[in-house]
Design a protein around this motif. Structure first.
Motif, PDB file in Angstrom:
ATOM      1  N   ALA A  43       0.849  -1.191   0.000  1.00 37.96           N
ATOM      2  CA  ALA A  43       0.000   0.000   0.000  1.00 37.96           C
ATOM      3  C   ALA A  43       0.883   1.238   0.000  1.00 37.96           C
ATOM      4  CB  ALA A  43      -0.902   0.013   1.236  1.00 37.96           C
ATOM      5  N   GLY A  44       0.537   2.204  -0.851  1.00 35.79           N
ATOM      6  CA  GLY A  44       1.289   3.447  -0.887  1.00 35.79           C
ATOM      7  C   GLY A  44       0.753   4.372  -1.957  1.00 35.79           C
ATOM      8  N   GLY A  45       1.266   5.583  -1.947  1.00 37.76           N
ATOM      9  CA  GLY A  45       0.822   6.577  -2.904  1.00 37.76           C
ATOM     10  C   GLY A  45       1.871   7.646  -3.081  1.00 37.76           C
ATOM     11  N   LEU A  46       1.452   8.779  -3.630  1.00 37.33           N
ATOM     12  CA  LEU A  46       2.382   9.864  -3.906  1.00 37.33           C
ATOM     13  C   LEU A  46       2.936  10.482  -2.628  1.00 37.33           C
ATOM     14  CD1 LEU A  46       0.829  11.939  -6.836  1.00 37.33           C
ATOM     15  CD2 LEU A  46       2.578  10.164  -6.917  1.00 37.33           C
ATOM     16  N   ALA A  47       4.177  10.939  -2.742  1.00 41.81           N
ATOM     17  CA  ALA A  47       4.820  11.619  -1.621  1.00 41.81           C
ATOM     18  C   ALA A  47       4.058  12.891  -1.313  1.00 41.81           C
ATOM     19  CB  ALA A  47       6.275  11.929  -1.963  1.00 41.81           C
ATOM     20  N   ARG A  48       3.398  12.935  -0.228  1.00 41.57           N
ATOM     21  CA  ARG A  48       2.625  14.040   0.363  1.00 41.57           C
ATOM     22  C   ARG A  48       1.599  13.423   1.277  1.00 41.57           C
ATOM     23  NH1 ARG A  48       0.486  18.074  -3.905  1.00 41.57           N
ATOM     24  NH2 ARG A  48      -1.328  17.373  -2.773  1.00 41.57           N
ATOM     25  N   GLY A  49       0.335  13.588   0.974  1.00 41.11           N
ATOM     26  CA  GLY A  49      -0.724  13.116   1.848  1.00 41.11           C
ATOM     27  C   GLY A  49      -0.773  11.615   2.037  1.00 41.11           C
ATOM     28  N   ALA A  50      -0.358  10.851   1.033  1.00 37.36           N
ATOM     29  CA  ALA A  50      -0.421   9.393   1.129  1.00 37.36           C
ATOM     30  C   ALA A  50       0.731   8.806   1.934  1.00 37.36           C
ATOM     31  CB  ALA A  50      -0.435   8.783  -0.267  1.00 37.36           C
ATOM     32  N   VAL A  51       1.800   9.559   2.121  1.00 31.12           N
ATOM     33  CA  VAL A  51       2.990   9.008   2.765  1.00 31.12           C
ATOM     34  C   VAL A  51       2.704   8.417   4.144  1.00 31.12           C
ATOM     35  CG1 VAL A  51       5.261   9.586   3.724  1.00 31.12           C
ATOM     36  CG2 VAL A  51       4.657  10.299   1.431  1.00 31.12           C
TER      37      VAL A  51
END
Length: 191
Positions: A74-82
């Motif tokens: 699980a993960g996403g873009l560096a910012r809110g998802a971090v």
């Protein structure tokens, strides 16, 4: 009701309480999408909070499970998802499940290993892309694209709070994956 269901209900109720108390700001703001709103949901106040982050991890682990979606990272873009990916990782570890976290960039690095997705390799693995919230779906779509370029099999996008601004429809249409959310804005009294 089983003890597990009762704990999940208690966790969910407490997380909702914390979001209302800590994350919902009632004032006129311009969102990163350029859209103006009468409120702001600052989920970093939740995802980086000592109590709430644990509850976020459990809630975001439950979303795909409840939808019958198996995943390994699980993960996403560096910012809110971090902070959300590691929260899922820790909740999974506490439950004895081997789920990794990763961080994506909007574009591939031009130095070092030249990766767009950092952390354990996602190639060939089922992945969920978590976010705090989404207004237009742009960040989630960029994360989905990056994970797919890295060979990951994106199974869903999951957000803590759905703002009901069209992200669900856009993500499901453009990315072709389910859009899951823990809470709708109506549950926050923002309907």
């Amino acid at each position: 009701m089983t003890a597990e269901t009762s704990a999940t209900t208690t966790d969910r109720s407490r997380l909702l309480e914390l979001i209302k108390e800590l994350a919902v700001v009632h004032e006129r703001v311009t969102l990163s999408s350029g859209v103006e709103a009468d409120y702001y949901i600052d989920l970093r106040r939740i995802t980086l909070h000592h109590e709430a982050s644990v509850l976020v991890g459990r809630a975001m682990l439950d979303l795909p499970d409840d939808a019958g979606i198996a995943f390994e990272a699980a993960g996403g873009l560096a910012r809110g998802a971090v902070p959300v990916g590691p929260a899922v990782l820790h909740a999974a570890a506490a439950a004895g499940r081997p789920i990794d976290a990763f961080v994506g960039r909007k574009t591939q690095k031009t130095h070092g290993m030249g990766r767009q997705v950092e952390g354990p390799d996602v190639s060939g693995r089922p992945v969920v892309v978590p976010e705090g919230t989404s207004t237009t779906g742009g960040s989630a779509l960029a994360a989905v694209e990056g994970v797919r370029r890295a060979g990951g099999d994106v199974r869903a996008v999951a957000v803590i709070v759905d703002r009901t601004t069209g992200s669900k429809e856009r993500i499901e249409s453009e990315a072709g994956v389910p859009y899951l959310f823990a809470f709708g804005k109506d549950e926050l009294g923002l309907g």
